[in-house]
Scaffold this motif. Structure first.
Motif, PDB file in Angstrom:
ATOM      1  N   MET A  86      50.816  39.051  32.138  1.00  0.00           N
ATOM      2  CA  MET A  86      50.285  39.648  33.310  1.00  0.00           C
ATOM      3  C   MET A  86      50.270  38.326  34.301  1.00  0.00           C
ATOM      4  SD  MET A  86      46.668  41.149  34.244  1.00  0.00           S
ATOM      5  CE  MET A  86      45.616  39.391  34.110  1.00  0.00           C
ATOM      6  N   ILE A  87      50.625  38.951  35.425  1.00  0.00           N
ATOM      7  CA  ILE A  87      50.546  38.050  36.752  1.00  0.00           C
ATOM      8  C   ILE A  87      49.652  38.694  37.832  1.00  0.00           C
ATOM      9  CG2 ILE A  87      52.260  36.935  38.444  1.00  0.00           C
ATOM     10  CD1 ILE A  87      54.471  37.354  36.416  1.00  0.00           C
ATOM     11  N   PRO A  88      48.690  37.957  38.177  1.00  0.00           N
ATOM     12  CA  PRO A  88      47.815  38.443  39.126  1.00  0.00           C
ATOM     13  C   PRO A  88      48.106  37.981  40.674  1.00  0.00           C
ATOM     14  CG  PRO A  88      46.736  36.680  38.189  1.00  0.00           C
ATOM     15  CD  PRO A  88      47.919  36.810  37.484  1.00  0.00           C
ATOM     16  N   ILE A  89      48.218  38.688  41.448  1.00  0.00           N
ATOM     17  CA  ILE A  89      48.276  38.436  42.911  1.00  0.00           C
ATOM     18  C   ILE A  89      47.291  39.346  43.762  1.00  0.00           C
ATOM     19  CG2 ILE A  89      50.675  37.961  42.715  1.00  0.00           C
ATOM     20  CD1 ILE A  89      51.565  40.439  44.041  1.00  0.00           C
ATOM     21  N   ASN A  90      46.938  38.718  45.174  1.00  0.00           N
ATOM     22  CA  ASN A  90      46.421  39.341  45.955  1.00  0.00           C
ATOM     23  C   ASN A  90      47.060  39.725  46.964  1.00  0.00           C
ATOM     24  OD1 ASN A  90      43.598  39.215  44.373  1.00  0.00           O
ATOM     25  ND2 ASN A  90      43.773  37.259  45.094  1.00  0.00           N
ATOM     26  N   VAL A  91      47.211  40.894  47.630  1.00  0.00           N
ATOM     27  CA  VAL A  91      47.770  41.628  49.087  1.00  0.00           C
ATOM     28  C   VAL A  91      46.667  42.139  49.676  1.00  0.00           C
ATOM     29  CG1 VAL A  91      49.978  41.920  47.740  1.00  0.00           C
ATOM     30  CG2 VAL A  91      48.291  43.748  47.831  1.00  0.00           C
ATOM     31  N   ARG A  92      47.255  42.344  50.917  1.00  0.00           N
ATOM     32  CA  ARG A  92      46.440  43.010  52.063  1.00  0.00           C
ATOM     33  C   ARG A  92      47.480  43.800  52.730  1.00  0.00           C
ATOM     34  NH1 ARG A  92      43.388  39.262  55.595  1.00  0.00           N
ATOM     35  NH2 ARG A  92      41.980  39.297  53.974  1.00  0.00           N
ATOM     36  N   PHE A  93      47.197  44.959  53.084  1.00  0.00           N
ATOM     37  CA  PHE A  93      48.016  46.000  53.749  1.00  0.00           C
ATOM     38  C   PHE A  93      47.292  46.305  55.152  1.00  0.00           C
ATOM     39  CE2 PHE A  93      48.744  47.059  49.439  1.00  0.00           C
ATOM     40  CZ  PHE A  93      50.144  46.640  49.378  1.00  0.00           C
ATOM     41  N   VAL A 114      43.490  43.394  48.020  1.00  0.00           N
ATOM     42  CA  VAL A 114      43.741  44.417  46.814  1.00  0.00           C
ATOM     43  C   VAL A 114      44.235  43.257  45.730  1.00  0.00           C
ATOM     44  CG1 VAL A 114      45.083  46.162  46.021  1.00  0.00           C
ATOM     45  CG2 VAL A 114      43.976  46.311  48.162  1.00  0.00           C
ATOM     46  N   SER A 115      43.719  43.145  44.471  1.00  0.00           N
ATOM     47  CA  SER A 115      44.334  42.549  43.481  1.00  0.00           C
ATOM     48  C   SER A 115      45.322  43.206  42.574  1.00  0.00           C
ATOM     49  CB  SER A 115      43.195  42.157  42.548  1.00  0.00           C
ATOM     50  OG  SER A 115      42.270  41.352  43.146  1.00  0.00           O
ATOM     51  N   VAL A 116      46.576  42.842  42.660  1.00  0.00           N
ATOM     52  CA  VAL A 116      47.640  43.416  41.906  1.00  0.00           C
ATOM     53  C   VAL A 116      47.919  42.749  40.439  1.00  0.00           C
ATOM     54  CG1 VAL A 116      50.079  44.312  42.013  1.00  0.00           C
ATOM     55  CG2 VAL A 116      48.579  44.353  43.958  1.00  0.00           C
ATOM     56  N   ARG A 117      47.825  43.471  39.594  1.00  0.00           N
ATOM     57  CA  ARG A 117      48.191  42.899  38.242  1.00  0.00           C
ATOM     58  C   ARG A 117      49.780  43.579  37.965  1.00  0.00           C
ATOM     59  NH1 ARG A 117      42.611  44.410  36.154  1.00  0.00           N
ATOM     60  NH2 ARG A 117      43.932  46.410  36.140  1.00  0.00           N
ATOM     61  N   ILE A 118      50.666  42.450  37.705  1.00  0.00           N
ATOM     62  CA  ILE A 118      51.892  42.836  37.518  1.00  0.00           C
ATOM     63  C   ILE A 118      52.220  42.529  35.870  1.00  0.00           C
ATOM     64  CG2 ILE A 118      54.442  42.394  37.651  1.00  0.00           C
ATOM     65  CD1 ILE A 118      53.302  41.403  40.450  1.00  0.00           C
ATOM     66  N   TYR A 119      52.630  43.529  35.104  1.00  0.00           N
ATOM     67  CA  TYR A 119      52.574  43.586  33.695  1.00  0.00           C
ATOM     68  C   TYR A 119      54.183  42.837  33.480  1.00  0.00           C
ATOM     69  CZ  TYR A 119      48.133  45.493  33.775  1.00  0.00           C
ATOM     70  OH  TYR A 119      46.842  45.639  34.091  1.00  0.00           O
ATOM     71  N   ALA A 120      54.305  41.661  33.795  1.00  0.00           N
ATOM     72  CA  ALA A 120      55.671  40.880  33.493  1.00  0.00           C
ATOM     73  C   ALA A 120      55.353  39.627  33.116  1.00  0.00           C
ATOM     74  CB  ALA A 120      56.503  41.306  34.566  1.00  0.00           C
ATOM     75  N   GLU A 121      56.490  38.873  32.526  1.00  0.00           N
ATOM     76  CA  GLU A 121      56.354  37.522  32.185  1.00  0.00           C
ATOM     77  C   GLU A 121      56.931  36.833  33.492  1.00  0.00           C
ATOM     78  OE1 GLU A 121      57.137  35.858  28.634  1.00  0.00           O
ATOM     79  OE2 GLU A 121      56.437  37.450  27.591  1.00  0.00           O
TER      80      GLU A 121
END
Length: 87
Positions: A1-8, A54-61
């Motif tokens: 899992m890779i966490p990132i934060n974004v804003r729109f 917004v916290s986005v969790r990407i389920y990838a290596e």
């Protein structure tokens, strides 16, 4: 899992993000507070709101290509800390 934060800032940015996210095979969730939505859901992301981190969790290596495509929406650590202080 890779966490990132974004804003729109508006609906056009959410639409652009979702269009880019749909090109990739991995799953992702987006959260703000106790709200969790599918990270590829246009309506879900719009319901989270605009001008919020917004916290986005990407389920990838590895998701470097995707992160480069959405870099303009990613929030730096300084921006995140500043928003926490305002709350």
């Amino acid at each position: 899992m890779i966490p990132i934060n974004v804003r729109f800032k508006g609906p056009d940015e959410v639409l652009d993000f979702v269009n880019k996210a749909e090109k990739y095979p991995y799953a992702m969730d987006a959260t703000r507070g106790s709200i969790v939505v599918d990270g590829k859901s246009l309506l879900g992301l719009m319901n989270i709101g605009f001008n919020q981190i917004v916290s986005v969790r990407i389920y990838a290596e590895e998701c470097g290509d995707f992160c480069r495509e959405i870099a303009k929406y990613m929030v730096s650590d300084q921006e995140e800390a500043g928003q926490r202080e305002e709350v």
